[in-house]
Design a protein around this motif. Structure first.
Motif, mmCIF file in Angstrom:
data_model
loop_
_atom_site.group_PDB
_atom_site.id
_atom_site.type_symbol
_atom_site.label_atom_id
_atom_site.label_comp_id
_atom_site.label_asym_id
_atom_site.label_seq_id
_atom_site.Cartn_x
_atom_site.Cartn_y
_atom_site.Cartn_z
ATOM 1 N N ILE A 212 0.860 -1.109 -0.112
ATOM 2 C CA ILE A 212 -0.071 -0.037 -0.102
ATOM 3 C C ILE A 212 0.905 1.245 0.120
ATOM 4 C CG2 ILE A 212 -1.538 1.547 1.338
ATOM 5 C CD1 ILE A 212 -3.175 -0.569 0.262
ATOM 6 N N LYS A 213 1.892 1.459 0.770
ATOM 7 C CA LYS A 213 2.841 2.463 0.894
ATOM 8 C C LYS A 213 3.452 2.650 -0.340
ATOM 9 C CE LYS A 213 7.198 3.563 3.100
ATOM 10 N NZ LYS A 213 8.108 3.019 2.473
ATOM 11 N N ASP A 214 3.740 1.623 -1.198
ATOM 12 C CA ASP A 214 4.578 1.680 -2.338
ATOM 13 C C ASP A 214 3.667 2.227 -3.280
ATOM 14 O OD1 ASP A 214 6.819 0.796 -1.460
ATOM 15 O OD2 ASP A 214 6.674 -1.244 -2.245
ATOM 16 N N LEU A 215 2.399 1.858 -3.462
ATOM 17 C CA LEU A 215 1.257 2.246 -4.346
ATOM 18 C C LEU A 215 0.940 3.820 -4.236
ATOM 19 C CD1 LEU A 215 -1.184 -0.691 -4.422
ATOM 20 C CD2 LEU A 215 0.555 -0.195 -6.144
ATOM 21 N N VAL A 216 0.971 4.250 -2.947
ATOM 22 C CA VAL A 216 0.923 5.585 -2.606
ATOM 23 C C VAL A 216 1.962 6.663 -3.042
ATOM 24 C CG1 VAL A 216 0.785 7.494 -0.862
ATOM 25 C CG2 VAL A 216 -0.600 5.182 -0.847
ATOM 26 N N GLU A 217 3.396 5.840 -2.858
ATOM 27 C CA GLU A 217 4.600 6.389 -2.915
ATOM 28 C C GLU A 217 4.903 6.528 -4.592
ATOM 29 O OE1 GLU A 217 9.246 5.420 -2.446
ATOM 30 O OE2 GLU A 217 7.775 5.481 -0.722
ATOM 31 N N PHE A 218 4.405 5.749 -5.291
ATOM 32 C CA PHE A 218 4.624 5.385 -6.875
ATOM 33 C C PHE A 218 3.648 6.366 -7.438
ATOM 34 C CE2 PHE A 218 6.613 1.190 -6.112
ATOM 35 C CZ PHE A 218 8.095 1.772 -5.528
ATOM 36 N N GLY A 219 2.497 6.904 -6.896
ATOM 37 C CA GLY A 219 1.564 7.618 -7.563
ATOM 38 C C GLY A 219 0.344 6.931 -8.165
ATOM 39 N N TYR A 220 -0.107 5.803 -7.440
ATOM 40 C CA TYR A 220 -0.980 5.015 -8.350
ATOM 41 C C TYR A 220 -2.257 4.943 -7.443
ATOM 42 C CZ TYR A 220 2.148 2.838 -11.206
ATOM 43 O OH TYR A 220 3.088 2.508 -12.252
ATOM 44 N N ILE A 221 -2.214 5.277 -6.124
ATOM 45 C CA ILE A 221 -3.575 5.621 -5.308
ATOM 46 C C ILE A 221 -3.362 6.678 -4.311
ATOM 47 C CG2 ILE A 221 -4.235 2.879 -5.556
ATOM 48 C CD1 ILE A 221 -3.172 2.623 -2.620
ATOM 49 N N GLU A 222 -4.551 6.893 -3.809
ATOM 50 C CA GLU A 222 -4.654 7.891 -2.835
ATOM 51 C C GLU A 222 -5.066 6.870 -1.463
ATOM 52 O OE1 GLU A 222 -6.850 11.239 -3.099
ATOM 53 O OE2 GLU A 222 -5.334 12.271 -4.415
ATOM 54 N N TYR A 223 -4.540 6.854 -0.120
ATOM 55 C CA TYR A 223 -4.967 5.964 0.761
ATOM 56 C C TYR A 223 -5.305 6.706 1.899
ATOM 57 C CZ TYR A 223 -4.186 2.394 4.235
ATOM 58 O OH TYR A 223 -3.897 1.468 5.580
ATOM 59 N N ASN A 224 -6.539 6.615 2.810
ATOM 60 C CA ASN A 224 -6.841 7.247 3.930
ATOM 61 C C ASN A 224 -7.160 6.127 4.717
ATOM 62 O OD1 ASN A 224 -6.519 10.023 3.222
ATOM 63 N ND2 ASN A 224 -8.149 9.974 1.921
ATOM 64 N N PRO A 225 -6.520 5.633 5.701
ATOM 65 C CA PRO A 225 -6.739 4.467 6.538
ATOM 66 C C PRO A 225 -7.760 4.980 7.595
ATOM 67 C CG PRO A 225 -4.653 5.641 7.245
ATOM 68 C CD PRO A 225 -5.079 6.279 6.128
ATOM 69 N N SER A 226 -8.548 4.145 8.002
ATOM 70 C CA SER A 226 -9.806 4.105 9.009
ATOM 71 C C SER A 226 -9.351 3.150 10.097
ATOM 72 C CB SER A 226 -10.976 3.721 8.242
ATOM 73 O OG SER A 226 -11.962 3.797 9.502
ATOM 74 N N TRP A 227 -9.193 3.729 11.144
ATOM 75 C CA TRP A 227 -9.365 2.780 12.532
ATOM 76 C C TRP A 227 -10.279 2.182 13.020
ATOM 77 C CZ3 TRP A 227 -4.269 1.835 11.134
ATOM 78 C CH2 TRP A 227 -3.806 2.782 10.806
ATOM 79 N N HIS A 228 -11.452 2.513 12.327
ATOM 80 C CA HIS A 228 -12.956 2.271 12.891
ATOM 81 C C HIS A 228 -13.140 0.627 12.337
ATOM 82 C CE1 HIS A 228 -17.181 1.795 13.411
ATOM 83 N NE2 HIS A 228 -17.117 2.941 14.040
ATOM 84 N N PRO A 229 -13.687 -0.197 13.242
ATOM 85 C CA PRO A 229 -13.634 -1.554 12.874
ATOM 86 C C PRO A 229 -14.917 -1.942 11.948
ATOM 87 C CG PRO A 229 -14.425 -1.263 15.121
ATOM 88 C CD PRO A 229 -13.921 0.008 14.750
ATOM 89 N N GLN A 230 -15.789 -1.070 11.768
ATOM 90 C CA GLN A 230 -16.773 -1.295 10.658
ATOM 91 C C GLN A 230 -16.640 -0.425 9.401
ATOM 92 O OE1 GLN A 230 -17.939 -1.685 13.928
ATOM 93 N NE2 GLN A 230 -18.119 -3.738 13.480
ATOM 94 N N ARG A 231 -15.776 0.643 9.712
ATOM 95 C CA ARG A 231 -15.857 1.363 8.119
ATOM 96 C C ARG A 231 -14.277 0.916 7.425
ATOM 97 N NH1 ARG A 231 -15.871 6.870 11.120
ATOM 98 N NH2 ARG A 231 -17.718 6.589 12.122
ATOM 99 N N GLY A 232 -14.550 0.804 6.233
ATOM 100 C CA GLY A 232 -13.194 0.501 5.446
ATOM 101 C C GLY A 232 -12.266 1.599 5.130
ATOM 102 N N THR A 233 -11.087 1.287 4.880
ATOM 103 C CA THR A 233 -10.155 2.285 4.465
ATOM 104 C C THR A 233 -10.623 2.979 3.211
ATOM 105 O OG1 THR A 233 -8.440 1.103 5.338
ATOM 106 C CG2 THR A 233 -7.683 2.606 3.557
ATOM 107 N N GLN A 234 -10.390 4.154 3.150
ATOM 108 C CA GLN A 234 -10.778 4.862 1.791
ATOM 109 C C GLN A 234 -9.727 5.173 0.847
ATOM 110 O OE1 GLN A 234 -12.139 8.889 2.893
ATOM 111 N NE2 GLN A 234 -14.206 8.278 3.086
#
Length: 105
Positions: free
Chosen positions: A72-94
């Protein structure tokens, strides 16, 4: 006659061509991208979508949480995705795909 998705005409065809030429990727990067694509709304690829880490790991067959986070870190760093983690157990990462649209003269 079967109705196949014509990937050459699909909105993400340039994105996948870019992935195919990426020298820094391992198979786990590509399988994670395929999992992301599977869980995204493929008709609206520019929009943010939510998905959980366990679903992505299961689909991409990544067994190590460390490998998942590195990819995930690589995909963000290389410019393929934006990633916003969620620490909530029912909500997924954006997640959002970063798709470069070629300039046409």
């Amino acid at each position: 006659m079967k109705n196949y998705l014509n990937i050459q005409r699909h909105a993400l065809s340039g994105y996948f061509e870019r992935v195919a030429l990426e020298n820094r990727f391992y198979a786990t990067h590509i399988s994670l991208l395929m999992a992301l694509f599977y869980y995204s709304d493929s008709d609206a690829t520019e929009k943010t979508f939510q998905v959980s880490r366990p679903k992505l790991m299961r689909f991409s067959r990544i067994r190590s949480i460390a490998t998942y986070h590195k990819n995930i870190k690589d995909l963000v760093e290389f410019g393929y995705i934006e990633y916003n983690p969620s620490w909530h157990p029912q909500r997924g990462t954006q997640i959002r795909f970063i798709i470069e649209i070629p300039n046409h003269p």
